[in-house]
Motif scaffolding. Structure first.
Motif, PDB file in Angstrom:
ATOM      1  N   GLU A 139       0.831  -1.210   0.000  1.00 51.66           N
ATOM      2  CA  GLU A 139       0.000   0.000   0.000  1.00 51.66           C
ATOM      3  C   GLU A 139       0.866   1.261   0.000  1.00 51.66           C
ATOM      4  O   GLU A 139       0.514   2.260  -0.640  1.00 51.66           O
ATOM      5  N   VAL A 142       2.095   1.580  -3.662  1.00 49.62           N
ATOM      6  CA  VAL A 142       1.072   1.943  -4.634  1.00 49.62           C
ATOM      7  C   VAL A 142       0.651   3.401  -4.490  1.00 49.62           C
ATOM      8  O   VAL A 142       0.209   4.034  -5.457  1.00 49.62           O
ATOM      9  N   ASN A 192      -7.213  -3.521  -2.818  1.00 50.89           N
ATOM     10  CA  ASN A 192      -7.391  -2.673  -4.002  1.00 50.89           C
ATOM     11  C   ASN A 192      -8.848  -2.258  -4.161  1.00 50.89           C
ATOM     12  O   ASN A 192      -9.148  -1.125  -4.549  1.00 50.89           O
ATOM     13  N   GLY A 196      -8.993   1.450  -2.941  1.00 44.75           N
ATOM     14  CA  GLY A 196      -8.755   2.130  -4.204  1.00 44.75           C
ATOM     15  C   GLY A 196      -9.966   2.255  -5.107  1.00 44.75           C
ATOM     16  O   GLY A 196     -10.345   3.352  -5.514  1.00 44.75           O
ATOM     17  N   ASN A 227      -6.310   1.151 -12.658  1.00 43.58           N
ATOM     18  CA  ASN A 227      -5.014   0.478 -12.578  1.00 43.58           C
ATOM     19  C   ASN A 227      -5.030  -0.634 -11.535  1.00 43.58           C
ATOM     20  O   ASN A 227      -4.464  -1.707 -11.744  1.00 43.58           O
ATOM     21  N   ARG A 228      -5.696  -0.372 -10.406  1.00 45.55           N
ATOM     22  CA  ARG A 228      -5.781  -1.408  -9.372  1.00 45.55           C
ATOM     23  C   ARG A 228      -6.611  -2.588  -9.861  1.00 45.55           C
ATOM     24  O   ARG A 228      -6.308  -3.748  -9.557  1.00 45.55           O
ATOM     25  N   SER A 229      -7.668  -2.297 -10.598  1.00 48.74           N
ATOM     26  CA  SER A 229      -8.501  -3.360 -11.137  1.00 48.74           C
ATOM     27  C   SER A 229      -7.714  -4.226 -12.111  1.00 48.74           C
ATOM     28  O   SER A 229      -7.824  -5.462 -12.109  1.00 48.74           O
ATOM     29  N   ASN A 232      -5.382  -6.470 -10.187  1.00 44.82           N
ATOM     30  CA  ASN A 232      -6.107  -7.635  -9.674  1.00 44.82           C
ATOM     31  C   ASN A 232      -6.255  -8.696 -10.744  1.00 44.82           C
ATOM     32  O   ASN A 232      -6.191  -9.896 -10.473  1.00 44.82           O
TER      33      ASN A 232
END
Length: 424
Positions: A139, A142, A192, A196, A227-229, A232
């Motif tokens: 974290e 990121v 995320n 996020g 971006n986090r998606s 994942n």
């Protein structure tokens, strides 16, 4: 009774975890595919703020799907959110970690040959600190400047995941090390969503409800959420592998002079991430078969490097190897003596099996924490050993069994059991 209740809790939460995971991963795959498959809309849609659209057919009907660049003209009456799939998967996963690895830490979490934690509580505390610390580091990164550079961020996370994989393998049992890496990935993915993706969605919805144009801060939140998606999406296949890895001890306890378990997991992570990249590129309309060929070649390399060492034949006494002479009383005597030696060999090996294996693998296990024999495998007679020959050889040779070497099987006993069982 305690082990019986734990088995029911294990069944319930494992079932719940799989169902929630299927829902989460399915939604994740769908929305990544959707986002990457959107086409440039006609002008009249672009004038309404639509950034992409597509048509699909499913279940006997046509679907027209449109994505707005930021906000729609007005707030829809019904808005569907996708968050509880992620939260439920993570929560049930932590329940599984507690039920399987914490409630029976001696058998599943601890390997005394690696670290002497002193107590189950010490091992559990180390596990929680390891998971929490790993996520905290992620974290921090990121949210830093590194997190804004896709290439630098990806390289940094890749290196840190290798270090985490190695670290887990040094601290915990082989099987538990894989699960801990999966737990780190799952925690990052759920984080995320929570830290996020959902804040960005709430900010967008709030702007639409108030009739306010989203500012640059909201736009940046939306970009970070995307971006986090996507991140994942790349973590999904390695995570699924760690979830099923406990069924394949050859992966985390390979009988190989080339690779240890943590190296195998790094290999698998690279293979699955590249494979996922192929499909992501395909969704964008770019067919790049090299992103399938490379994983296929790496898989063959992994199979080669993991090949087990040859099994040494069981020692044969001179009496057993002596061939009787036809019509000779000496031959009859040698045959009888060989039979006696073979029988005593059975007894010696089965004595080891009863002491080291049958405490769990019995119709009524005597080992604490087991209400029934693991995987339904009973090992109490030579016939049982023959019936489960392949599994016994792999599990004992790889040091996967006994779990956490809870019964303190020696290397000599291990070799004895493997050689005997291989010859059945």
């Amino acid at each position: 009774m305690g082990a019986y209740i734990l088995d029911w809790l294990n069944l319930f939460f494992r079932w719940f975890h799989v169902i929630a995971g299927v829902a989460w991963i399915g939604a994740s795959f769908y929305f990544v595919w959707l986002d990457m498959s959107l086409q440039k809309p006609p002008k009249w849609k672009a004038d309404k703020g639509i950034s992409g659209d597509l048509w699909a057919v499913h279940g006997g009907g046509f679907y027209e799907i449109a994505k707005y660049k930021l906000e729609p003209e007005e707030m829809p009456k019904t808005l569907h959110w996708f968050k509880w799939e992620a939260y439920t998967t993570w929560l049930t996963g932590m329940c599984m970690l507690t039920i399987v690895y914490y409630a029976n830490a001696t058998a599943y979490l601890i390997d005394p040959n690696k670290v002497d934690f002193g107590s189950n509580l010490g091992a559990i505390a180390t596990s929680l600190l390891f998971l929490g610390g790993s996520y905290a580091i992620y974290e921090i990164i990121v949210r830093s400047r590194i997190g804004k550079n896709a290439m630098a961020f990806s390289a940094t996370i890749f290196i840190l995941m290798i270090l985490a994989t190695w670290g887990a393998y040094q601290l915990f049992s082989d099987r538990a090390s894989f699960i801990h890496v999966g737990a780190i990935l799952g925690t990052i993915m759920a984080g995320n969503v929570f830290f996020g993706i959902m804040p960005a969605q709430r900010a967008l919805v709030d702007c639409v409800r108030r009739g306010v144009k989203p500012d640059e801060n909201v736009a940046n939140l939306a970009l970070m959420a995307r971006n986090r998606s996507l991140m994942n999406n790349y973590f999904t296949l390695p995570l699924i592998f760690t979830m099923i890895s406990n069924h394949y001890p050859m992966m985390y306890s390979p009988n190989s002079s080339w690779l240890s378990g943590w190296m195998v997991l790094v290999f698998v992570g690279i293979i699955t991430a590249i494979t996922r990249h192929f499909f992501n590129q395909k969704h964008l309309g770019h067919f790049k078969p090299q992103f399938l060929i490379v994983p296929a070649l790496l898989t063959l390399v992994l199979i080669f490097l993991m090949r087990p060492a040859p099994i040494a034949p069981a020692p044969v006494s001179p009496v057993q190897s002596a061939a009787p002479v036809a019509g000779s009383t000496d031959g009859d005597s040698a045959t009888a003596e060989a039979t006696t030696v073979a029988a005593s060999g059975d007894d010696a090996v089965m004595a080891v099996v009863h002491e080291r294996c049958s405490t769990c693998h019995a119709a009524q296990p005597t080992q604490a924490g087991f209400a029934a024999p693991p995987a339904g495998i009973i090992l109490q007679t030579p016939e049982d050993m023959k019936a489960h020959k392949a599994k016994v050889v792999t599990a004992v040779q790889s040091s996967y069994m006994p779990l956490g070497n809870i019964t303190k099987m020696t290397d000599e006993e291990r070799q004895q059991v493997v050689a005997y069982t291989s010859g059945l």
